[in-house]
Every structure is written in structure tokens, then in C-alpha cells.
Enzyme design. Sequence first.
Site, PDB file in Angstrom:
ATOM      1  N   ASP A  10      -3.293  -5.014   5.620  1.00 18.78           N
ATOM      2  CA  ASP A  10      -2.837  -4.651   4.280  1.00 18.78           C
ATOM      3  C   ASP A  10      -3.844  -3.760   3.562  1.00 18.78           C
ATOM      4  OD1 ASP A  10      -0.923  -4.855   2.136  1.00 18.78           O
ATOM      5  OD2 ASP A  10      -2.438  -5.994   1.067  1.00 18.78           O
TER       6      ASP A  10
ATOM      7  N   SER B 180       1.526  -9.646  -2.020  1.00 18.51           N
ATOM      8  CA  SER B 180       0.743 -10.811  -1.587  1.00 18.51           C
ATOM      9  C   SER B 180       0.870 -11.992  -2.542  1.00 18.51           C
ATOM     10  CB  SER B 180      -0.725 -10.423  -1.439  1.00 18.51           C
ATOM     11  OG  SER B 180      -0.840  -9.432  -0.440  1.00 18.51           O
TER      12      SER B 180
ATOM     13  N   LYS C 242      -8.542 -11.464  -0.620  1.00 21.54           N
ATOM     14  CA  LYS C 242      -7.351 -12.308  -0.424  1.00 21.54           C
ATOM     15  C   LYS C 242      -7.660 -13.799  -0.536  1.00 21.54           C
ATOM     16  CE  LYS C 242      -4.619  -8.804   0.444  1.00 21.54           C
ATOM     17  NZ  LYS C 242      -3.449  -8.429  -0.371  1.00 21.54           N
TER      18      LYS C 242
ATOM     19  N   ARG D 154      -4.891   2.783  -8.446  1.00 18.53           N
ATOM     20  CA  ARG D 154      -5.044   1.383  -8.033  1.00 18.53           C
ATOM     21  C   ARG D 154      -6.176   1.253  -7.028  1.00 18.53           C
ATOM     22  NH1 ARG D 154       0.274   0.173  -4.335  1.00 18.53           N
ATOM     23  NH2 ARG D 154       0.014   1.872  -2.867  1.00 18.53           N
TER      24      ARG D 154
ATOM     25  N   ASP E 243       2.651 -12.063   5.076  1.00 20.20           N
ATOM     26  CA  ASP E 243       3.190 -12.213   3.718  1.00 20.20           C
ATOM     27  C   ASP E 243       4.115 -11.085   3.295  1.00 20.20           C
ATOM     28  OD1 ASP E 243       1.109 -10.392   3.713  1.00 20.20           O
ATOM     29  OD2 ASP E 243       0.216 -11.096   1.842  1.00 20.20           O
ATOM     30  N   HIS E 244       4.026  -9.932   3.952  1.00 18.20           N
ATOM     31  CA  HIS E 244       4.887  -8.776   3.657  1.00 18.20           C
ATOM     32  C   HIS E 244       4.506  -7.683   4.634  1.00 18.20           C
ATOM     33  CE1 HIS E 244       1.374  -6.824   1.879  1.00 18.20           C
ATOM     34  NE2 HIS E 244       1.178  -7.921   1.161  1.00 18.20           N
TER      35      HIS E 244
ATOM     36  N   ASP F 144      -2.117 -10.371   6.573  1.00 18.23           N
ATOM     37  CA  ASP F 144      -1.650  -9.699   5.363  1.00 18.23           C
ATOM     38  C   ASP F 144      -1.134  -8.302   5.693  1.00 18.23           C
ATOM     39  OD1 ASP F 144      -1.594  -8.842   2.474  1.00 18.23           O
ATOM     40  OD2 ASP F 144      -2.546 -10.805   2.312  1.00 18.23           O
TER      41      ASP F 144
ATOM     42  N   HIS G 250       3.491  -1.249   0.386  1.00 22.50           N
ATOM     43  CA  HIS G 250       4.152  -2.268   1.194  1.00 22.50           C
ATOM     44  C   HIS G 250       5.509  -1.726   1.645  1.00 22.50           C
ATOM     45  CE1 HIS G 250       1.740  -5.450  -1.293  1.00 22.50           C
ATOM     46  NE2 HIS G 250       0.991  -4.772  -0.446  1.00 22.50           N
TER      47      HIS G 250
ATOM     48  N   HIS H 288      -3.350   0.242   2.867  1.00 21.05           N
ATOM     49  CA  HIS H 288      -3.223   0.839   1.529  1.00 21.05           C
ATOM     50  C   HIS H 288      -4.035   2.126   1.382  1.00 21.05           C
ATOM     51  CE1 HIS H 288      -0.658  -1.898  -0.564  1.00 21.05           C
ATOM     52  NE2 HIS H 288      -1.445  -2.952  -0.413  1.00 21.05           N
TER      53      HIS H 288
ATOM     54  N   HIS I 114       7.749  -0.743 -10.670  1.00 20.64           N
ATOM     55  CA  HIS I 114       6.641  -1.068 -11.573  1.00 20.64           C
ATOM     56  C   HIS I 114       7.120  -1.468 -12.967  1.00 20.64           C
ATOM     57  CE1 HIS I 114       3.321   0.273  -8.960  1.00 20.64           C
ATOM     58  NE2 HIS I 114       4.237   1.073  -8.471  1.00 20.64           N
TER      59      HIS I 114
ATOM     60  N   ARG J 214       8.340   9.019  -8.170  1.00 18.92           N
ATOM     61  CA  ARG J 214       7.898   8.410  -6.915  1.00 18.92           C
ATOM     62  C   ARG J 214       8.900   7.345  -6.479  1.00 18.92           C
ATOM     63  NH1 ARG J 214       2.622   8.251  -4.539  1.00 18.92           N
ATOM     64  NH2 ARG J 214       2.097   6.324  -3.448  1.00 18.92           N
ATOM     65  N   ASP J 215       9.284   6.486  -7.415  1.00 14.39           N
ATOM     66  CA  ASP J 215      10.290   5.458  -7.129  1.00 14.39           C
ATOM     67  C   ASP J 215      11.691   5.944  -7.499  1.00 14.39           C
ATOM     68  OD1 ASP J 215       8.209   3.727  -6.376  1.00 14.39           O
ATOM     69  OD2 ASP J 215       7.878   3.180  -8.463  1.00 14.39           O
TER      70      ASP J 215
ATOM     71  N   ARG K 282      -1.021  -1.165 -10.266  1.00 16.12           N
ATOM     72  CA  ARG K 282      -1.403   0.079 -10.938  1.00 16.12           C
ATOM     73  C   ARG K 282      -1.668  -0.111 -12.439  1.00 16.12           C
ATOM     74  NH1 ARG K 282      -1.259   4.368  -7.601  1.00 16.12           N
ATOM     75  NH2 ARG K 282      -0.047   4.177  -5.682  1.00 16.12           N
TER      76      ARG K 282
ATOM     77  N   ARG L 154       2.379   9.688 -13.376  1.00 24.06           N
ATOM     78  CA  ARG L 154       1.796   8.407 -12.956  1.00 24.06           C
ATOM     79  C   ARG L 154       0.646   8.524 -11.963  1.00 24.06           C
ATOM     80  NH1 ARG L 154       5.982   5.243  -9.186  1.00 24.06           N
ATOM     81  NH2 ARG L 154       4.034   4.400  -8.368  1.00 24.06           N
TER      82      ARG L 154
ATOM     83  N   ARG M 221       4.710  -4.821 -12.601  1.00 27.66           N
ATOM     84  CA  ARG M 221       3.962  -4.874 -11.353  1.00 27.66           C
ATOM     85  C   ARG M 221       2.481  -4.638 -11.632  1.00 27.66           C
ATOM     86  NH1 ARG M 221       5.121  -2.144  -5.466  1.00 27.66           N
ATOM     87  NH2 ARG M 221       2.958  -1.776  -4.959  1.00 27.66           N
ATOM     88  N   ALA M 222       1.655  -5.337 -10.890  1.00 27.85           N
ATOM     89  CA  ALA M 222       0.241  -5.423 -11.250  1.00 27.85           C
ATOM     90  C   ALA M 222      -0.628  -4.282 -10.737  1.00 27.85           C
ATOM     91  CB  ALA M 222      -0.322  -6.736 -10.728  1.00 27.85           C
TER      92      ALA M 222
END
Length: 559
Positions: A430, A81, A361, A213, A471-472, A28, A501, A434, A140, A170-171, A289, A206, A286-287
Site C-alpha cells: 500500500d 485502511s 499502519k 497527501r 484490507d483493500h 495492506d 486504492h 501510493h 473526497h 480527477r474523480d 488529502r 486540487r 475523505r481523510a
Amino acid sequence: MGSSGDAWKLKDHPKLPKGKTVAVIVLDGWGEAKPNEYNAISVAETPVMDSLKQGAPEHWRLIKAHGNAVGLPTEDDMGNSEVGHNALGAGRIFAQGAKLVDLALASGKIYDGEGFKYVQECFEKGTLHLIGLVSDGGVHSRLDQLLLLLKGAAERGAKRICVHALTDGRDVLDGSSVGFMETLENDLAKLREQGVDARVASGGGRMYVTMDRYENDWDVVKRGWDAQILGEAPHHFKDPVEAIKKLRQEPNATDQYLAPFVIVDDNGKPVGPILDGDAVVTFNFRADRMVMLAKALEYEDFDKFDRVRVPKIHYAGMLQYDGELKLPNKYLVSPPEIDRTSGEYLVRNGVRTFACSETVKFGHVTFFWNGNRSGYFDEKLEEYVEIPSDSGITFNVKPKMKALEIAERTRDAILSHKFDQVRVNIPNSDMVGHTGDIKATIEACKAADDGVKMILEAIEQVGGIFLVTADHGNAEDMVKRNKKGEPLLDKNGNIQILTSHTLEPVPIAIGGPGLLPGVRFRTDLPTGGLANVAATFMNLHGFEAPSDYEPTLIEVVDN
């Protein structure tokens, strides 16, 4: 699912034998990037993965694990994931995340589902509250989706709407929050002209309000709770654009870390606290956060902070943020309907399957792998083993996590000769990646490599075949970079750590004593991705994949 019997029958592969034990190993968060000091994978001691990469070039390659390859809308969308394991298990690409929401909004299907109908029950007497990230970052949430949802809700009877706006930076570029808020205010003003009481009720940055998270800092969620639910915050304003402009003038203020604020009326009363009988939608797709806020909104026996007041509300997420926890219980857009997964095909063709990971996972190598489906296809032919993850600590404290235990259980499953396929997820690169702790992530990558070693040794003993992939990306780049690719520094000259990621490709390697000498990766699929992996391991089991699966990555050349 499909009908029984012949519908599930797979054709035999003309050149590949049946009966070999196949190990499918998913590392992962293990991407491929240039070696440098911030690439925890290249720095770590990973002799097994190194040897696979340096071995026969026809047995190692890179595949795509982000964007369109996993059903996400653009090539700027990082994999994750859930979508990664959906693609690995399904063998086909299904629309995911933002793309799923776009389709549901465009068709109007979003308003026909039970999630919307559930919140709609409150429109007559209560307020509809929309909580989420207001920007066009597309990671997100997306502002255009929020504006469509506002319009759709108003057309379907929402009389009072409050937006609880989280600023981004941020994004998207820092400072862009003012423009986004002006756009939002403009649309809310139009709704007010139509007789809908629509307004911004609260806000904040944010990273400081709501969007924490991995249970890293519950105070972030509490600051959001206080502003959104209780209508309490250190700053009061009558106008949200003014609020952002003013708060950005504070020392060290950025969009990401903007202080929480509430909007008040002429009497200084908050315009939109969340009350009994109201409806709440968290509009991020997106999950990661949104899960913590979802827990605070949904769990009765919640103990992470004092909620003071818990309103009786109808709550729905834009999507379901955690399929394992069924959180939230109601959501506006259903996950993709994934049928005929590789796992089900193999079981229906007599392939005895063992799946294993640790808690964080475990769902990925079972639930998501099987197309967002719980349970076994055939209890007689399958065994799923969950090893409890460490709890009460962040993963960098024990970066080895349960890699060894996963590998031991998998080794024992292989040596028992009870299974034709073992599939595992080793989460270290992973989960520790994080945390942003580079030193711990290096140790995590070594532990993952040790786990792979143990499984490959067992495959060697039984004359089997292995397929190792990921997976990423994550651990291969731990620093934020500018457009030139140079590490970004903060105000104090320290590097800015990257905990997310990445968009990097991931490796896939095949081998083992059971692999026929003529098997090699094809050279005519340069853009192969995770969805091509299912057909590949189905071949390794001696079957041809169903005709609508993404094509296999391997071919057999006659020596």
C-alpha cells in the site's frame, strides 16, 4: 462497552478445537487483478502468496473490500485502511465516510454535535469558511453535502460565509468544474437574497492547491494557505465562474491543476481571507488529502512552510481525518460507534493477543481494529508492538520498509507460546504503491511475501493456523485505465500512473498444520467481504461468533 461476565461469553464451536495459535496477517493494499506489467503483485516474486493461491481451492478465495461491504455508500467507493480494519475487527458493517455524513445531514444530528457548536460560536462576529473539493465525484466530498451544510449553517445563524473551492477533474470529467461552480454560485445567490453574505472567496485545482497527501509536496498546501488564509494568489477575479473559465485557457491548464485565485471586491481587496475570530470547516469527508491542511490549521509548532499569519480560529473537519493523531481535534460527524469488536470478545474469553505493525499502519491493527478505541482491553492478555517507520524519505526509497522486523517480532511472539493470536499488518504494497513507483512497488510486494513466509514458518513449528488477507486493493493495478480497461496515456504518450486504492477484491487464505482436514471455505457466500473475516478467525480459535456478526466464511465437513 458491554457489561462484564456472561455478556461476553462466547459459545464453543461444536466442531473446532480450542488452543491452536492463530496468525491473522493483513497485507495492506494487496488486491487481486489480472496479471499484467502494471500489476506489481503479479510481476513480483511472491512464492508464498502464489503457493496459497495455487494450493487447495477450498482454502483460498476472494472477498470484497470496497463499497457497501465496508459501509461506504456506493460500489464506486474505494475501500481504505481505516474502514477496512474497522470491518475486519468488528465483524459487522458500520456506515462510514460519505454515508455517515449523509445520515448526519438527513437527521440534523450534524448540527447537534460539539463540532458544529464549536464553529457556531463564531457566527455572531466572524465568518464561516468552508474549504474543500467542489464536485459530485463522491470520493473526497460531494457538492450536495456542501449545499446542505451551507443552508443548515445559514439557518443556524451564520451571517457571513466564504467558500474556498477546489476544482476536481480527477474523480469527475475535466472541465466539469464550471458547471459545479455555477450550481454553487446559484445557491450562494439565494442565501444572499435571504440576507446572508455568502460568496466564493478563493479557488484552485486540487492537485496544485491544498490537497496534497502523504507529505509529498508541502508547496501544494502553501499555495492553498496563501489564497485561503492570507487572501494572496497570482490571479484576482471578481467572479469565480469567470475565474475558472479564464484560468482553464492557460497552457496545460486542467481542473486538477488550475492556478490558485482569490475573489476580490470592486476595490481589488480579497473578499474572504481567514481572520481571527473566524470559523473554518474542511468539508471533505475523505481523510488522506485533508490531513496536511489540518496540521497547518491546528499545529502550533508547525514548520513545513512559513504560514506568515496564523489566525485564531475555531476549526473542525467534516470527520476526524486521523484517529491516531486526533486530527482535527473537532469534527462535525463522529466516527461510527463500533462496539463488541472481535478483539474484545476474544480477550474476554481468555485469548492472549499480540498485535504488531510499523508506525504507518500500527493504528490500523490496534485502534481501528478495536473499533476506533485506544489502549488495551486487558493489559495482562495483550501486547501491542509498534516498529518505527522510516521517516524523512518517501517509501519507494526503502520499499522493504519494516516487513522483516514486523515478521521477526511476530515469529518470536509465536515461538514464545505466550499468545493464542498474533495479528499483523504488513504495509509495503500500500505505502509504496501510493508513490506510483512501479519498480519499487514490485520490490515492496516481494518484501511483504518474505514477511509472510517467516510468520507461516513459525506457525508450522507450533502446529498453528494462519489466515492471510488484505484490507483493500492498490499494488495490483498501477495504471489509470479507460472504460475498455486499456492504460491511459498523457499528452506526451506516457502511461498515467495510478497511485490510489482500487475497487478490486482481496484474497483470503487459510491453512497451517493446526487446521482440521474438514475445514474449507463455504461456497454459499459469493459476496463475502472483510466483515466476514472476524467470525472466521473466531471459529479458528474454537468459538462461535456472536449471532449478529456477518457469517463465517468457513464450514467443517466430516470426512
